[in-house]
Motif scaffolding. Structure first.
Motif, PDB file in Angstrom:
ATOM      1  N   ASP A  48       0.839  -1.195   0.000  1.00 20.43           N
ATOM      2  CA  ASP A  48       0.000   0.000   0.000  1.00 20.43           C
ATOM      3  C   ASP A  48       0.873   1.243   0.000  1.00 20.43           C
ATOM      4  N   TYR A  49       0.312   2.330  -0.574  1.00 20.50           N
ATOM      5  CA  TYR A  49       1.013   3.603  -0.668  1.00 20.50           C
ATOM      6  C   TYR A  49       0.045   4.746  -0.390  1.00 20.50           C
ATOM      7  N   HIS A  50       0.582   5.817   0.163  1.00 24.37           N
ATOM      8  CA  HIS A  50      -0.194   7.046   0.258  1.00 24.37           C
ATOM      9  C   HIS A  50      -0.391   7.602  -1.148  1.00 24.37           C
ATOM     10  N   ILE A  51      -1.475   8.316  -1.365  1.00 23.76           N
ATOM     11  CA  ILE A  51      -1.836   8.781  -2.698  1.00 23.76           C
ATOM     12  C   ILE A  51      -0.750   9.654  -3.324  1.00 23.76           C
ATOM     13  N   ASP A  52      -0.124  10.524  -2.550  1.00 27.12           N
ATOM     14  CA  ASP A  52       0.893  11.396  -3.119  1.00 27.12           C
ATOM     15  C   ASP A  52       2.107  10.605  -3.577  1.00 27.12           C
ATOM     16  N   ALA A  53       2.520   9.624  -2.776  1.00 27.91           N
ATOM     17  CA  ALA A  53       3.638   8.767  -3.169  1.00 27.91           C
ATOM     18  C   ALA A  53       3.270   7.927  -4.389  1.00 27.91           C
ATOM     19  N   MET A  54       2.027   7.477  -4.436  1.00 22.72           N
ATOM     20  CA  MET A  54       1.608   6.617  -5.546  1.00 22.72           C
ATOM     21  C   MET A  54       1.642   7.366  -6.872  1.00 22.72           C
ATOM     22  N   ALA A  55       1.263   8.623  -6.868  1.00 23.16           N
ATOM     23  CA  ALA A  55       1.315   9.410  -8.099  1.00 23.16           C
ATOM     24  C   ALA A  55       2.746   9.476  -8.628  1.00 23.16           C
ATOM     25  N   ALA A  56       3.700   9.644  -7.722  1.00 24.24           N
ATOM     26  CA  ALA A  56       5.099   9.671  -8.135  1.00 24.24           C
ATOM     27  C   ALA A  56       5.558   8.303  -8.623  1.00 24.24           C
ATOM     28  N   HIS A  57       5.149   7.237  -7.930  1.00 25.40           N
ATOM     29  CA  HIS A  57       5.547   5.892  -8.332  1.00 25.40           C
ATOM     30  C   HIS A  57       5.011   5.527  -9.712  1.00 25.40           C
ATOM     31  N   LEU A  58       3.802   5.969 -10.026  1.00 24.75           N
ATOM     32  CA  LEU A  58       3.255   5.676 -11.358  1.00 24.75           C
ATOM     33  C   LEU A  58       4.112   6.300 -12.453  1.00 24.75           C
ATOM     34  N   ARG A  91       7.293   7.078 -12.235  1.00 30.88           N
ATOM     35  CA  ARG A  91       8.626   6.481 -12.230  1.00 30.88           C
ATOM     36  C   ARG A  91       8.638   5.019 -12.653  1.00 30.88           C
ATOM     37  N   ARG A  92       7.615   4.250 -12.219  1.00 34.07           N
ATOM     38  CA  ARG A  92       7.693   2.802 -12.433  1.00 34.07           C
ATOM     39  C   ARG A  92       6.305   2.156 -12.579  1.00 34.07           C
ATOM     40  N   ALA A  93       5.564   2.654 -13.522  1.00 34.24           N
ATOM     41  CA  ALA A  93       4.214   2.132 -13.745  1.00 34.24           C
ATOM     42  C   ALA A  93       4.222   0.636 -14.045  1.00 34.24           C
ATOM     43  N   LYS A  94       5.287   0.137 -14.663  1.00 35.24           N
ATOM     44  CA  LYS A  94       5.356  -1.284 -15.041  1.00 35.24           C
ATOM     45  C   LYS A  94       5.375  -2.210 -13.832  1.00 35.24           C
ATOM     46  N   ASP A  95       5.648  -1.677 -12.633  1.00 31.60           N
ATOM     47  CA  ASP A  95       5.740  -2.517 -11.438  1.00 31.60           C
ATOM     48  C   ASP A  95       4.390  -2.798 -10.792  1.00 31.60           C
ATOM     49  N   PHE A  96       3.324  -2.212 -11.321  1.00 29.42           N
ATOM     50  CA  PHE A  96       2.020  -2.361 -10.683  1.00 29.42           C
ATOM     51  C   PHE A  96       1.089  -3.223 -11.527  1.00 29.42           C
ATOM     52  N   ASP A  97       0.180  -3.892 -10.838  1.00 29.96           N
ATOM     53  CA  ASP A  97      -0.745  -4.824 -11.488  1.00 29.96           C
ATOM     54  C   ASP A  97      -2.186  -4.371 -11.251  1.00 29.96           C
ATOM     55  N   VAL A  98      -2.728  -4.593 -10.065  1.00 28.78           N
ATOM     56  CA  VAL A  98      -4.069  -4.144  -9.710  1.00 28.78           C
ATOM     57  C   VAL A  98      -3.945  -3.089  -8.615  1.00 28.78           C
ATOM     58  N   ILE A  99      -4.497  -1.915  -8.880  1.00 27.23           N
ATOM     59  CA  ILE A  99      -4.497  -0.823  -7.903  1.00 27.23           C
ATOM     60  C   ILE A  99      -5.904  -0.706  -7.339  1.00 27.23           C
ATOM     61  N   LEU A 100      -6.008  -0.735  -6.030  1.00 32.41           N
ATOM     62  CA  LEU A 100      -7.295  -0.717  -5.323  1.00 32.41           C
ATOM     63  C   LEU A 100      -7.381   0.566  -4.514  1.00 32.41           C
ATOM     64  N   THR A 101      -8.400   1.392  -4.809  1.00 32.66           N
ATOM     65  CA  THR A 101      -8.456   2.677  -4.121  1.00 32.66           C
ATOM     66  C   THR A 101      -9.881   3.219  -4.041  1.00 32.66           C
ATOM     67  N   THR A 102      -9.993   4.411  -3.502  1.00 32.67           N
ATOM     68  CA  THR A 102     -11.286   5.032  -3.251  1.00 32.67           C
ATOM     69  C   THR A 102     -11.746   5.843  -4.455  1.00 32.67           C
ATOM     70  N   ASN A 103     -12.907   6.417  -4.332  1.00 30.44           N
ATOM     71  CA  ASN A 103     -13.570   7.080  -5.443  1.00 30.44           C
ATOM     72  C   ASN A 103     -12.732   8.220  -6.041  1.00 30.44           C
ATOM     73  N   MET A 104     -12.394   9.194  -5.232  1.00 29.39           N
ATOM     74  CA  MET A 104     -11.675  10.358  -5.744  1.00 29.39           C
ATOM     75  C   MET A 104     -10.261   9.995  -6.195  1.00 29.39           C
ATOM     76  N   PHE A 105      -9.552   9.211  -5.392  1.00 26.52           N
ATOM     77  CA  PHE A 105      -8.192   8.851  -5.756  1.00 26.52           C
ATOM     78  C   PHE A 105      -8.164   8.006  -7.032  1.00 26.52           C
TER      79      PHE A 105
END
Length: 355
Positions: free
Chosen positions: A216-226, A228-242
């Protein structure tokens, strides 16, 4: 042969053009794949419905959709509606609320021949679709917002265990079919009760899928990770606004938001809806990119195939998907992708590939 009734809501802006393209491609493809019959039911929504019925989403449309197997909806331009209509939920928000379409599923995958900012990536965002900080759909009655004084506004966010559990199960079930990796995105370090409940509930559900790796990641960190390294993610589970924000970001990173598909689904209904907006500035010019809407319809076919255990629908989806990729590989692209093809020309190119 099973016949399926698919609702068609053309919508506003470029909606009628890309929805028409989608219906034409699916109709042509259904003539190629045996044992598939699609029946179309066009219904009013958006500006055309306001002019004829005084409502952007008339009751007759909702009632008719209740008897459909699924539907395709074009974008709406609700920000341009008269003030009395802007006070209501926008058409897609009302349909999500009315039919409890709790899962907004948004894949983001690089397409060969389309330039990507992040190289090769293939991820899907599971966005909880019924509550969170979306005041138009998170309360039984009322708007979820209050103007305490002319200078003070309060917006309420709603987080429930039930909503978190069902979107989490949907995400983990998809992960079991993919690379068995779920990333939960939240802000539990600051919004400790609401996002804390979402995070802990998703992790509890994740424990029921021991084969799936969970982080799991905080939303601000996740935006940066996407970025930098979008290829490392598979299924992202989050809330409505995020989920809304991250899916737009991911769509642009892998090529273009105009390519980004999505469906909104419950356990027994689904609505195909491209992730982009109505683009009123190019409406009626025959230059809109229909790929996002086309791929959303493919997602709807896959959902229907799974729900009704009908392999013919899955075959239909693969045929259309391959035809789109083949047309792109041939260099047939709309202006937003650096090409010169019109909406109609791209649609015809896809239909020619349906062999």
């Amino acid at each position: 042969m099973t016949a399926y009734t698919i609702g068609v809501l053309p919508g506003d802006g470029i909606g009628p053009e890309i929805v028409q393209a989608t219906v034409e491609v699916l109709t042509a493809a259904s003539k190629v794949v045996p044992n598939v019959e699609l029946n179309w039911l066009e219904l009013p929504m958006g500006w055309s419905a306001i002019r004829e019925y005084g409502d952007a989403l008339p009751l007759l449309t909702k009632e008719a959709l209740g008897s459909c197997d699924g539907w395709i909806i074009g974008p709406h331009d609700s920000s341009s509606y008269p003030p009395e209509h802007q006070e209501k939920r926008n058409p897609s928000g009302e349909l999500r609320h009315h039919f409890d379409l709790y899962a907004n599923i948004r894949p983001n995958k690089t397409i060969p021949g389309i330039e990507s900012v992040v190289g090769v990536a293939d991820l899907v965002i599971y966005r909880e679709n019924t509550e969170g900080f979306y005041p138009d759909r998170n309360l039984y009655a009322g708007t979820g917002e209050w103007l305490v004084t002319p200078d003070v506004a309060i917006s309420v966010g709603v987080f429930t265990r039930k909503a978190a559990e069902r979107i989490a199960h949907a995400a983990f079930q998809m992960a079991m079919k993919r690379s068995k990796h779920v990333t939960i995105v939240h802000k539990a370090n600051v919004i400790k009760l609401g996002y804390g409940l979402f995070l802990s509930t998703c992790r509890e559900v994740g424990a029921q899928y021991p084969e799936v790796r969970v982080d799991d990641y905080h939303i601000d960190a996740m935006a940066a990770h996407l970025v930098r390294r979008a290829k490392d993610f598979d299924v992202i589970l989050t809330t409505n606004m995020f989920g809304d924000i991250l899916s737009d970001l991911a769509g642009e990173l892998v090529g273009s938001l105009g390519l980004a598909p999505s469906i909104n689904a419950s356990d027994d209904r689904a609505m195909a809806q491209a992730a982009h907006g109505s683009a009123p500035d190019i409406a009626g010019r025959n230059i809109a990119n229909p790929i996002g809407e086309l791929l959303s319809a493919v997602m709807l076919l896959d959902w229907l195939s799974n729900r009704h255990n009908d392999p013919a629908l899955y075959q239909l989806g693969r045929l259309i998907e391959q035809a789109i990729l083949s047309a792109i590989a041939d260099g047939v692209r709309t202006q937003d992708l650096g090409g010169s093809a019109s909406t109609i020309a791209f649609t015809q190119a896809v239909i020619r590939k349906l062999v």
